[in-house]
Design an enzyme around this catalytic site. Structure first.
Site, PDB file in Angstrom:
ATOM      1  N   TYR A  76     -35.456  13.019   0.311  1.00 14.30           N
ATOM      2  CA  TYR A  76     -34.929  11.951   1.142  1.00 14.30           C
ATOM      3  C   TYR A  76     -35.702  11.783   2.442  1.00 14.30           C
ATOM      4  O   TYR A  76     -35.575  10.778   3.134  1.00 14.30           O
ATOM      5  CB  TYR A  76     -33.474  12.278   1.475  1.00 14.30           C
ATOM      6  CG  TYR A  76     -32.572  11.083   1.504  1.00 14.30           C
ATOM      7  CD1 TYR A  76     -31.925  10.657   0.354  1.00 14.30           C
ATOM      8  CD2 TYR A  76     -32.357  10.393   2.677  1.00 14.30           C
ATOM      9  CE1 TYR A  76     -31.079   9.578   0.378  1.00 14.30           C
ATOM     10  CE2 TYR A  76     -31.511   9.306   2.709  1.00 14.30           C
ATOM     11  CZ  TYR A  76     -30.882   8.902   1.558  1.00 14.30           C
ATOM     12  OH  TYR A  76     -30.046   7.826   1.593  1.00 14.30           O
TER      13      TYR A  76
ATOM     14  N   ASP B  12     -25.868  17.894 -12.484  1.00 16.93           N
ATOM     15  CA  ASP B  12     -25.474  16.928 -13.518  1.00 16.93           C
ATOM     16  C   ASP B  12     -24.115  17.301 -14.108  1.00 16.93           C
ATOM     17  O   ASP B  12     -23.242  16.460 -14.296  1.00 16.93           O
ATOM     18  CB  ASP B  12     -26.555  16.771 -14.610  1.00 16.93           C
ATOM     19  CG  ASP B  12     -27.283  18.056 -14.941  1.00 16.93           C
ATOM     20  OD1 ASP B  12     -27.094  19.047 -14.212  1.00 16.93           O
ATOM     21  OD2 ASP B  12     -28.032  18.087 -15.921  1.00 16.93           O
TER      22      ASP B  12
ATOM     23  N   ASP C 271     -26.213  12.341  -1.222  1.00 13.23           N
ATOM     24  CA  ASP C 271     -26.112  10.889  -1.047  1.00 13.23           C
ATOM     25  C   ASP C 271     -25.451  10.264  -2.280  1.00 13.23           C
ATOM     26  O   ASP C 271     -24.522   9.461  -2.176  1.00 13.23           O
ATOM     27  CB  ASP C 271     -27.533  10.337  -0.860  1.00 13.23           C
ATOM     28  CG  ASP C 271     -27.523   8.848  -0.630  1.00 13.23           C
ATOM     29  OD1 ASP C 271     -26.752   8.393   0.229  1.00 13.23           O
ATOM     30  OD2 ASP C 271     -28.277   8.143  -1.324  1.00 13.23           O
TER      31      ASP C 271
ATOM     32  N   LYS D  59     -30.032  21.902  -8.716  1.00 15.68           N
ATOM     33  CA  LYS D  59     -30.768  21.808  -9.973  1.00 15.68           C
ATOM     34  C   LYS D  59     -31.778  22.961 -10.008  1.00 15.68           C
ATOM     35  O   LYS D  59     -32.974  22.767 -10.294  1.00 15.68           O
ATOM     36  CB  LYS D  59     -31.462  20.426 -10.012  1.00 15.68           C
ATOM     37  CG  LYS D  59     -31.975  20.005 -11.346  1.00 15.68           C
ATOM     38  CD  LYS D  59     -30.918  19.389 -12.241  1.00 15.68           C
ATOM     39  CE  LYS D  59     -31.476  19.214 -13.633  1.00 15.68           C
ATOM     40  NZ  LYS D  59     -30.483  18.767 -14.611  1.00 15.68           N
TER      41      LYS D  59
END
Ligand code: NAI
Length: 340
Positions: A124, A204, A228, A171
């Site tokens: 980001y 996920d 986000d 992740k």
């Protein structure tokens, strides 16, 4: 003593929702005054800079700002003012409490969770370049310092607010170094808070669990980009983007803002829902120690929602932004103690 607050009305629906919120806060009897500053396209036009130095100085001086959404052009034009502000003031913690409101259609009316998002680095940060034509590289930066700082913030918040659990979503199975470092810092910090449960999930899977069984989460801790995305997902679980508040907090100050953007599709029509910015304003008043006015606004807002007569279009009503603000102000006056 009056608190001086830097007010950034923002673009699109920003001026509409921020003027509604200012009216409500002023009617609550809160000891506040405003210093209005512009950012983004408006500031570029007026001062040749999207993030004028005067604005940053104002926030550093006042230590608190209330900010409407600011448009960021997609794919071209200037870089995000929101990201610039967070970086310039090192507002490292993004806090998004997610709670349903009475009588508002929501998939999970009982949900009550808080998203804590690292606000300064990760993909980001927007560090991108063209390697050769047709190939671009975007760099993901994760540091031990920022990851430890945000994990500590999440656990301190949990302790202060009597929350039971912090879940780190990551992740690290794929991004073993970057997300691995974020997770390692989380686990290290968690040892200092034995009374608070610490667990982690791959992001996920966390998203699927959020949609199917969100009640298992209490505080969620995420890197910047996942945070986000997941915080918008969480807004969807309780009724949408027009409702959820947000705060960006650092040592140099705190900027309170709604989760939603400038909504160009409905800008200028006077129909935007000011609830998200209002709830951010309530968080801001509590941050300033103005608990009485904050409680007064919150109770009146909840009453207006419970009665369900005055509601904006995004949640199935017909009221304008102005009418909704008026209903809350009238409710405060009815409860007594308001300065309306
Ligand atoms: P958006 O949040 O502005 O709009 C998404 C949808 O939600 C639209 O249909 C809009 O009408 C609706 N919506 C949003 N806020 C609402 C409210 N208060 N009341 C009723 N309906 C509401 O997201 P979008 O369209 O992706 O972004 C528009 C611009 O906002 C972009 O330039 C983006 O960069 C910027 N943005 C700024 C943010 C900020 O300043 N913190 C955060 C997110 C986006």
């Amino acid at each position: 003593m009056k608190h001086t607050i830097t007010l950034i009305p923002g673009d699109g629906i920003g001026p509409e929702v921020s003027s509604a919120v200012v009216r409500i806060i002023e009617a609550s009897g809160a000891e506040v005054q405003w210093e209005t500053h512009y950012a983004g396209a408006q500031a570029l036009e007026k001062f040749g800079n999207t993030l004028p130095e005067d604005l940053l100085e104002s926030i550093k001086r006042n230590k608190v700002a209330l900010k409407g959404p600011i448009t960021t052009p997609v794919g071209k034009g200037f870089t995000s003012v929101n990201v610039g502000l967070r970086k310039a003031l090192d507002l490292y913690a993004n806090l998004r409490p997610v709670r349903a409101l009475p009588n508002v259609p929501a998939r999970y009316p009982e949900l009550d969770l808080v998203v804590v998002r690292e606000n300064t680095e990760d993909l980001y940060a927007g560090i991108e370049h063209v390697v050769v034509p047709g190939v671009v590289e975007s760099i993901k930066i994760i540091t031990e310092k920022a990851s430890t700082r945000i994990a500590r913030y999440a656990f301190e918040y949990a302790r202060r607010e009597g929350r039971r659990k912090v879940t780190c979503a990551h992740k690290a199975n794929i991004m073993k170094l970057s997300d691995g470092l974020f997770l390692e810092c989380f686990r290290n910090v968690s040892k200092d808070y034995p009374e608070i449960e610490a667990d982690d999930k791959i992001v996920d899977n966390a998203c699927m669990q959020l949609v199917m069984r969100p009640e298992q989460f209490d505080i969620m801790l995420l890197e910047n980009l996942y945070g986000d995305i997941v915080s918008d997902l969480c807004a969807g679980l309780v009724g949408g983007l027009g409702l959820v508040p947000g705060a960006n907090i650092g040592e140099q100050g705190a900027v309170f803002e709604a989760v939603h953007g400038s909504a160009p599709d409905i800008a200028g029509q006077g129909i935007a829902n000011p609830t998200a910015l209002l709830q951010s304003g309530i968080l801001m008043l509590r941050h300033l120690g103005e608990r009485g006015p904050a409680d007064r606004i919150e109770q009146s807002m909840l009453k207006v929602f419970t009665e369900g007569r005055v509601r904006t279009r995004d949640i199935g009503g017909t009221a304008s932004t102005y009418e909704f603000a008026d209903a809350i102000i009238a409710q405060m006056a009815q409860q007594g103690g308001a300065a309306a």
